[in-house]
Design a protein around this motif. Sequence first.
Motif, PDB file in Angstrom:
ATOM      1  N   MET A 142     -31.675   6.045 -28.057  1.00 57.06           N
ATOM      2  CA  MET A 142     -33.055   6.506 -27.969  1.00 57.06           C
ATOM      3  C   MET A 142     -33.910   5.546 -27.148  1.00 57.06           C
ATOM      4  O   MET A 142     -34.821   5.974 -26.425  1.00 57.06           O
ATOM      5  N   LYS A 143     -33.623   4.245 -27.208  1.00 56.80           N
ATOM      6  CA  LYS A 143     -34.351   3.288 -26.366  1.00 56.80           C
ATOM      7  C   LYS A 143     -34.198   3.661 -24.897  1.00 56.80           C
ATOM      8  O   LYS A 143     -35.165   3.672 -24.131  1.00 56.80           O
ATOM      9  N   GLY A 144     -32.959   3.961 -24.522  1.00 56.51           N
ATOM     10  CA  GLY A 144     -32.714   4.350 -23.133  1.00 56.51           C
ATOM     11  C   GLY A 144     -33.330   5.689 -22.795  1.00 56.51           C
ATOM     12  O   GLY A 144     -33.837   5.887 -21.690  1.00 56.51           O
ATOM     13  N   MET A 145     -33.323   6.625 -23.740  1.00 57.95           N
ATOM     14  CA  MET A 145     -33.865   7.952 -23.485  1.00 57.95           C
ATOM     15  C   MET A 145     -35.367   7.914 -23.235  1.00 57.95           C
ATOM     16  O   MET A 145     -35.887   8.685 -22.417  1.00 57.95           O
ATOM     17  N   VAL A 146     -36.069   7.024 -23.923  1.00 58.17           N
ATOM     18  CA  VAL A 146     -37.521   6.929 -23.719  1.00 58.17           C
ATOM     19  C   VAL A 146     -37.823   6.488 -22.294  1.00 58.17           C
ATOM     20  O   VAL A 146     -38.663   7.083 -21.605  1.00 58.17           O
ATOM     21  N   GLU A 147     -37.126   5.462 -21.816  1.00 59.16           N
ATOM     22  CA  GLU A 147     -37.365   5.000 -20.446  1.00 59.16           C
ATOM     23  C   GLU A 147     -36.771   5.970 -19.426  1.00 59.16           C
ATOM     24  O   GLU A 147     -37.275   6.093 -18.307  1.00 59.16           O
ATOM     25  N   SER A 149     -26.900   2.421 -19.167  1.00 65.46           N
ATOM     26  CA  SER A 149     -26.678   1.152 -19.857  1.00 65.46           C
ATOM     27  C   SER A 149     -26.841   1.307 -21.368  1.00 65.46           C
ATOM     28  O   SER A 149     -26.124   0.653 -22.148  1.00 65.46           O
ATOM     29  N   SER A 150     -27.751   2.186 -21.814  1.00 61.20           N
ATOM     30  CA  SER A 150     -27.905   2.403 -23.250  1.00 61.20           C
ATOM     31  C   SER A 150     -26.692   3.122 -23.831  1.00 61.20           C
ATOM     32  O   SER A 150     -26.292   2.863 -24.972  1.00 61.20           O
ATOM     33  N   LEU A 151     -26.061   4.021 -23.057  1.00 68.83           N
ATOM     34  CA  LEU A 151     -24.834   4.678 -23.513  1.00 68.83           C
ATOM     35  C   LEU A 151     -23.670   3.698 -23.542  1.00 68.83           C
ATOM     36  O   LEU A 151     -22.872   3.679 -24.492  1.00 68.83           O
ATOM     37  N   TRP A 185     -24.466  -5.713 -24.090  1.00 69.89           N
ATOM     38  CA  TRP A 185     -25.533  -5.469 -23.118  1.00 69.89           C
ATOM     39  C   TRP A 185     -25.184  -6.090 -21.768  1.00 69.89           C
ATOM     40  O   TRP A 185     -25.284  -5.445 -20.729  1.00 69.89           O
ATOM     41  N   THR A 186     -24.777  -7.365 -21.786  1.00 67.63           N
ATOM     42  CA  THR A 186     -24.622  -8.083 -20.519  1.00 67.63           C
ATOM     43  C   THR A 186     -23.461  -7.563 -19.684  1.00 67.63           C
ATOM     44  O   THR A 186     -23.495  -7.670 -18.456  1.00 67.63           O
ATOM     45  N   GLN A 187     -22.445  -6.994 -20.309  1.00 61.30           N
ATOM     46  CA  GLN A 187     -21.313  -6.495 -19.527  1.00 61.30           C
ATOM     47  C   GLN A 187     -21.675  -5.278 -18.678  1.00 61.30           C
ATOM     48  O   GLN A 187     -20.957  -4.950 -17.732  1.00 61.30           O
ATOM     49  N   THR A 188     -22.802  -4.638 -18.994  1.00 61.93           N
ATOM     50  CA  THR A 188     -23.222  -3.508 -18.163  1.00 61.93           C
ATOM     51  C   THR A 188     -23.725  -3.958 -16.795  1.00 61.93           C
ATOM     52  O   THR A 188     -23.884  -3.133 -15.897  1.00 61.93           O
ATOM     53  N   TYR A 189     -23.959  -5.265 -16.631  1.00 62.79           N
ATOM     54  CA  TYR A 189     -24.310  -5.769 -15.298  1.00 62.79           C
ATOM     55  C   TYR A 189     -23.172  -5.536 -14.294  1.00 62.79           C
ATOM     56  O   TYR A 189     -23.418  -5.462 -13.088  1.00 62.79           O
ATOM     57  N   TYR A 190     -21.938  -5.421 -14.787  1.00 62.69           N
ATOM     58  CA  TYR A 190     -20.815  -5.155 -13.880  1.00 62.69           C
ATOM     59  C   TYR A 190     -20.998  -3.810 -13.168  1.00 62.69           C
ATOM     60  O   TYR A 190     -20.609  -3.663 -12.011  1.00 62.69           O
ATOM     61  N   LEU A 191     -21.578  -2.849 -13.875  1.00 60.00           N
ATOM     62  CA  LEU A 191     -21.848  -1.549 -13.250  1.00 60.00           C
ATOM     63  C   LEU A 191     -22.804  -1.711 -12.079  1.00 60.00           C
ATOM     64  O   LEU A 191     -22.589  -1.134 -11.000  1.00 60.00           O
ATOM     65  N   LEU A 213     -33.466  -4.588 -15.184  1.00 60.25           N
ATOM     66  CA  LEU A 213     -34.690  -4.860 -15.941  1.00 60.25           C
ATOM     67  C   LEU A 213     -34.568  -4.373 -17.378  1.00 60.25           C
ATOM     68  O   LEU A 213     -35.034  -5.033 -18.322  1.00 60.25           O
ATOM     69  N   PHE A 214     -33.954  -3.202 -17.573  1.00 61.27           N
ATOM     70  CA  PHE A 214     -33.795  -2.654 -18.917  1.00 61.27           C
ATOM     71  C   PHE A 214     -32.860  -3.531 -19.753  1.00 61.27           C
ATOM     72  O   PHE A 214     -33.191  -3.909 -20.885  1.00 61.27           O
ATOM     73  N   VAL A 215     -31.700  -3.860 -19.217  1.00 63.70           N
ATOM     74  CA  VAL A 215     -30.725  -4.654 -19.962  1.00 63.70           C
ATOM     75  C   VAL A 215     -31.280  -6.047 -20.254  1.00 63.70           C
ATOM     76  O   VAL A 215     -31.111  -6.573 -21.366  1.00 63.70           O
ATOM     77  N   GLY A 216     -31.966  -6.643 -19.284  1.00 63.86           N
ATOM     78  CA  GLY A 216     -32.528  -7.966 -19.516  1.00 63.86           C
ATOM     79  C   GLY A 216     -33.495  -7.990 -20.684  1.00 63.86           C
ATOM     80  O   GLY A 216     -33.421  -8.860 -21.568  1.00 63.86           O
ATOM     81  N   ARG A 217     -34.397  -7.014 -20.716  1.00 62.29           N
ATOM     82  CA  ARG A 217     -35.393  -6.963 -21.794  1.00 62.29           C
ATOM     83  C   ARG A 217     -34.741  -6.668 -23.145  1.00 62.29           C
ATOM     84  O   ARG A 217     -35.010  -7.343 -24.151  1.00 62.29           O
ATOM     85  N   HIS A 218     -33.899  -5.659 -23.187  1.00 61.01           N
ATOM     86  CA  HIS A 218     -33.341  -5.230 -24.468  1.00 61.01           C
ATOM     87  C   HIS A 218     -32.273  -6.186 -24.994  1.00 61.01           C
ATOM     88  O   HIS A 218     -32.116  -6.329 -26.215  1.00 61.01           O
ATOM     89  N   SER A 219     -31.563  -6.858 -24.108  1.00 64.15           N
ATOM     90  CA  SER A 219     -30.576  -7.836 -24.593  1.00 64.15           C
ATOM     91  C   SER A 219     -31.277  -9.023 -25.258  1.00 64.15           C
ATOM     92  O   SER A 219     -30.820  -9.518 -26.294  1.00 64.15           O
ATOM     93  N   LEU A 220     -32.392  -9.460 -24.689  1.00 63.96           N
ATOM     94  CA  LEU A 220     -33.146 -10.555 -25.306  1.00 63.96           C
ATOM     95  C   LEU A 220     -33.775 -10.113 -26.620  1.00 63.96           C
ATOM     96  O   LEU A 220     -33.751 -10.855 -27.608  1.00 63.96           O
ATOM     97  N   ALA A 221     -34.325  -8.898 -26.644  1.00 65.29           N
ATOM     98  CA  ALA A 221     -34.930  -8.398 -27.880  1.00 65.29           C
ATOM     99  C   ALA A 221     -33.881  -8.263 -28.982  1.00 65.29           C
ATOM    100  O   ALA A 221     -34.152  -8.578 -30.152  1.00 65.29           O
TER     101      ALA A 221
END
Length: 393
Positions: free
Chosen positions: A237-242, A148-150, A157-163, A22-30
């Motif tokens: 920081m985006k990842g840290m907030v969530e 995923s933010s790290l 962004w999308t390659q983190t789906y492999y994790l 959910l995080f990667v999907g939102r932030h990759s589009l943004a």
Amino acid sequence: MLKRFVLYGLPFLADLIVGLVLFVGRHSLASRGFDEVTVGSIVLCYGFGYVVSSLLMSKIVTLARAKAEMLISLVVIAVICLVLANVQTLLLIQVLYLLFPLTVSLYFNAFQIYMLGISNEDARPLAMTIGRFTFAWSLGYAVGPFFSSLLKNYTTWTQTYYLAAGVALLMGLLLYRFKPVQEARTETVSGPAPVQSRRRSLVTVSWVGTLVGWTVYNALVIYWPVQAVQLGVSSTMKGMVEFSFALAQGLSGLALAYVPGWHHKPKWMSGLGALAVISLVLFGSGTYAPLFLVAGVLYGIYSGGLFSFMAYHSMLHEDKAVRRVALNETFVGICFLIASPVAGLLHRSGTPFGGSYLRLAGILAVGLTAQALYAAYLLRREAGVAAGVPGAV
């Protein structure tokens, strides 16, 4: 040792996957310049898929099949994540976010029933099991965005789906090797019902709170990726907030497990909800990144209570647990489904977000008031029945 991992390690890993996707999907589009309507579209797709599937789960999930259903769902989750890692077309991404919750819903419904069965082998108190379960899955929901933010600093962004795909396959392997003492529940000798089963379930009260509190949060995280891009907030920081939100949610659920009887005192939800209202005000007025961390923590404390309250009351009466757990997941899906149109209704693209957060705060305050009044009505009615007051039923 393996039983403890199944009870608490698997929900951690499962929500690591969900949080990451959910995080990667939102932030990759943004990050590709899409506005909050497009960012919200995958939340809408996820919600629609989750609602449809959850409505069917009480007919599909049984304790006898729960383990097999979890294994099937994990394989499908891995496949979907692998496909997401290799597509860029918006329509295809939306379709995958429609399919992803179908298998996630199957996994979570099956796991909660499976968890209740193996936990009862040790006569573990329900409140403690729910508290640790809430902590475990919330920690996973925190770690997913954080990792995923790290990773974004070293890959796309999308390659983190492999994790996420790798974690799903690891979960499947560990679950396959796990052999509980009882693969199916056996009939117990009749006797006095446990104290917890004689207490009133306030599950309908919890659903009122979830519909408002989780919808508001999902509207918040539709705004946040776009707001963060506008403010130039770093990926870390985006990842840290969530992460701060979900970690606080887990710690809140765990801490509340040690508060005797709080699940039967609905005023606790009003007090925790006040923290969430403050959180929304901070999101709306903040421009300094660490302030968003504080706001995330405050909302997380509230949501930890929100989900613990709902999970506890849905499992309080075991004969109704399968249906109520399925309804829990349905309401969670409804929140995803309606968050996107709510977010769009309260904010005009290209304008500041401050007023929209304040309107969300108002909606939450009204919802908390409605939840408190409904709980008070149910408890008064129950007290009247116990006292033999005519017309109290």
